[in-house]
Design a protein around this motif. Sequence first.
Motif, PDB file in Angstrom:
ATOM      1  N   SER A 141     -15.535  87.049  32.299  1.00 30.96           N
ATOM      2  CA  SER A 141     -14.276  87.644  32.748  1.00 30.96           C
ATOM      3  C   SER A 141     -14.502  88.685  33.837  1.00 30.96           C
ATOM      4  N   THR A 142     -13.402  89.152  34.372  1.00 35.74           N
ATOM      5  CA  THR A 142     -13.450  90.227  35.354  1.00 35.74           C
ATOM      6  C   THR A 142     -13.908  91.527  34.681  1.00 35.74           C
ATOM      7  N   VAL A 143     -14.345  92.466  35.495  1.00 37.20           N
ATOM      8  CA  VAL A 143     -14.634  93.819  35.008  1.00 37.20           C
ATOM      9  C   VAL A 143     -13.821  94.780  35.862  1.00 37.20           C
ATOM     10  N   PRO A 144     -12.994  95.635  35.255  1.00 37.94           N
ATOM     11  CA  PRO A 144     -12.719  95.701  33.816  1.00 37.94           C
ATOM     12  C   PRO A 144     -11.925  94.489  33.336  1.00 37.94           C
ATOM     13  N   SER A 145     -11.973  94.254  32.038  1.00 37.15           N
ATOM     14  CA  SER A 145     -11.337  93.090  31.450  1.00 37.15           C
ATOM     15  C   SER A 145     -10.019  93.507  30.802  1.00 37.15           C
ATOM     16  N   TYR A 146      -8.925  93.293  31.531  1.00 39.78           N
ATOM     17  CA  TYR A 146      -7.596  93.633  31.002  1.00 39.78           C
ATOM     18  C   TYR A 146      -6.558  92.693  31.591  1.00 39.78           C
ATOM     19  N   THR A 147      -5.356  92.714  31.023  1.00 39.15           N
ATOM     20  CA  THR A 147      -4.357  91.695  31.320  1.00 39.15           C
ATOM     21  C   THR A 147      -4.048  91.547  32.804  1.00 39.15           C
ATOM     22  N   GLN A 148      -3.715  92.647  33.484  1.00 38.18           N
ATOM     23  CA  GLN A 148      -3.293  92.548  34.876  1.00 38.18           C
ATOM     24  C   GLN A 148      -4.332  91.861  35.754  1.00 38.18           C
ATOM     25  N   LEU A 149      -5.590  92.244  35.578  1.00 38.27           N
ATOM     26  CA  LEU A 149      -6.654  91.696  36.407  1.00 38.27           C
ATOM     27  C   LEU A 149      -7.020  90.272  35.986  1.00 38.27           C
ATOM     28  N   ILE A 190      -5.690  72.463  30.026  1.00 33.83           N
ATOM     29  CA  ILE A 190      -6.751  73.472  30.024  1.00 33.83           C
ATOM     30  C   ILE A 190      -6.214  74.697  29.290  1.00 33.83           C
ATOM     31  N   VAL A 191      -6.980  75.218  28.355  1.00 33.78           N
ATOM     32  CA  VAL A 191      -6.592  76.442  27.648  1.00 33.78           C
ATOM     33  C   VAL A 191      -7.601  77.523  28.024  1.00 33.78           C
ATOM     34  N   THR A 192      -7.102  78.658  28.471  1.00 37.66           N
ATOM     35  CA  THR A 192      -7.986  79.758  28.833  1.00 37.66           C
ATOM     36  C   THR A 192      -7.323  81.084  28.466  1.00 37.66           C
ATOM     37  N   ALA A 193      -7.946  82.189  28.864  1.00 38.23           N
ATOM     38  CA  ALA A 193      -7.435  83.506  28.494  1.00 38.23           C
ATOM     39  C   ALA A 193      -7.581  84.486  29.653  1.00 38.23           C
ATOM     40  N   ASP A 194      -6.783  85.541  29.616  1.00 38.38           N
ATOM     41  CA  ASP A 194      -6.915  86.611  30.608  1.00 38.38           C
ATOM     42  C   ASP A 194      -8.048  87.567  30.219  1.00 38.38           C
ATOM     43  N   HIS A 195      -8.231  87.773  28.929  1.00 38.51           N
ATOM     44  CA  HIS A 195      -9.307  88.622  28.403  1.00 38.51           C
ATOM     45  C   HIS A 195      -9.480  88.312  26.928  1.00 38.51           C
ATOM     46  N   GLY A 196     -10.520  88.863  26.322  1.00 42.70           N
ATOM     47  CA  GLY A 196     -10.730  88.687  24.888  1.00 42.70           C
ATOM     48  C   GLY A 196     -10.327  89.946  24.146  1.00 42.70           C
ATOM     49  N   PHE A 197     -10.972  90.190  23.006  1.00 40.67           N
ATOM     50  CA  PHE A 197     -10.727  91.456  22.305  1.00 40.67           C
ATOM     51  C   PHE A 197     -11.954  91.814  21.474  1.00 40.67           C
ATOM     52  N   ARG A 226      -6.947 102.994  27.936  1.00 41.97           N
ATOM     53  CA  ARG A 226      -7.524 103.430  26.657  1.00 41.97           C
ATOM     54  C   ARG A 226      -8.991 103.036  26.529  1.00 41.97           C
ATOM     55  N   ARG A 227      -9.402 101.984  27.249  1.00 42.94           N
ATOM     56  CA  ARG A 227     -10.757 101.459  27.082  1.00 42.94           C
ATOM     57  C   ARG A 227     -11.656 101.634  28.299  1.00 42.94           C
ATOM     58  N   PHE A 228     -11.089 101.995  29.437  1.00 44.85           N
ATOM     59  CA  PHE A 228     -11.927 102.111  30.625  1.00 44.85           C
ATOM     60  C   PHE A 228     -11.284 103.038  31.656  1.00 44.85           C
ATOM     61  N   VAL A 229     -12.090 103.428  32.622  1.00 44.75           N
ATOM     62  CA  VAL A 229     -11.623 104.244  33.739  1.00 44.75           C
ATOM     63  C   VAL A 229     -12.052 103.555  35.025  1.00 44.75           C
TER      64      VAL A 229
END
Length: 231
Positions: free
Chosen positions: A61-69, A186-193, A218-221
């Motif tokens: 996934s992208t870094v940071p890994s969050y919905t928008q990105l 195809i099934v994929t995700a924006d991020h995990g948890f 809450r999880r990254f800066v």
Amino acid sequence: HDLTTFQTERQTHFYSKNVSGTRERVVVFISDAMRYEVAQQLFETLAMDAKCTAKLTPAVSTVPSYTQLGMAALLPHVSLELQPDSTVTILGKKTVGTAARESILQAAEKNSSCIQFDQMQNMRRDELRSYFSGKTLVYVYHNQIDARGDKPNTEDEVFVACQEAITEIIDLIRRISTSANTYRFIVTADHGFIYKRDKIAESDKIGGIKGKTSFINRRFVVAQEPVSRDG
């Protein structure tokens, strides 16, 4: 294993690698926060169906890994632009919301569309057939896991949500394939948890980060300058 020859797929290459230039209709389910192990269960269930040929591959996934990105990374793009308010743009165009994503998708593939899972789930057979008519690519946004796992009052339901997500997606795949003559999904995700049973201790938290060029999750800066804080 020879790690020099193993290339894990990148989330940012998703469209170019899996979708671009396809000649048959493709339906892409993007399930918010569906981590790899949940996909593994989905794969095992599909693999038991004699009519289905299923394949499972990991992606970084992208870094940071969050919905928008993560959501933006799955759209056709050459580069992604991170804005100071944490939103993401592609060539200056917003990527938040179904309509904005559909606009970007249609710029690359004119016979495409984006839709929310719940909206499609409520369609009757003739509505499904009509919706898919003339389309070569459909992105379906599914929000079962993140909707419950990311809120304090429902986060303990995350395992139930994962199981329901699998069931819902399989059911809709079967409905679409029979009602709308569509056979590639195809099934994929924006991020995990990340899941932990214990509460986070105060000593694990970092506070007091400020800066004009920072946005703080809450999880990254994300900041232009290095953040020098204890921890």
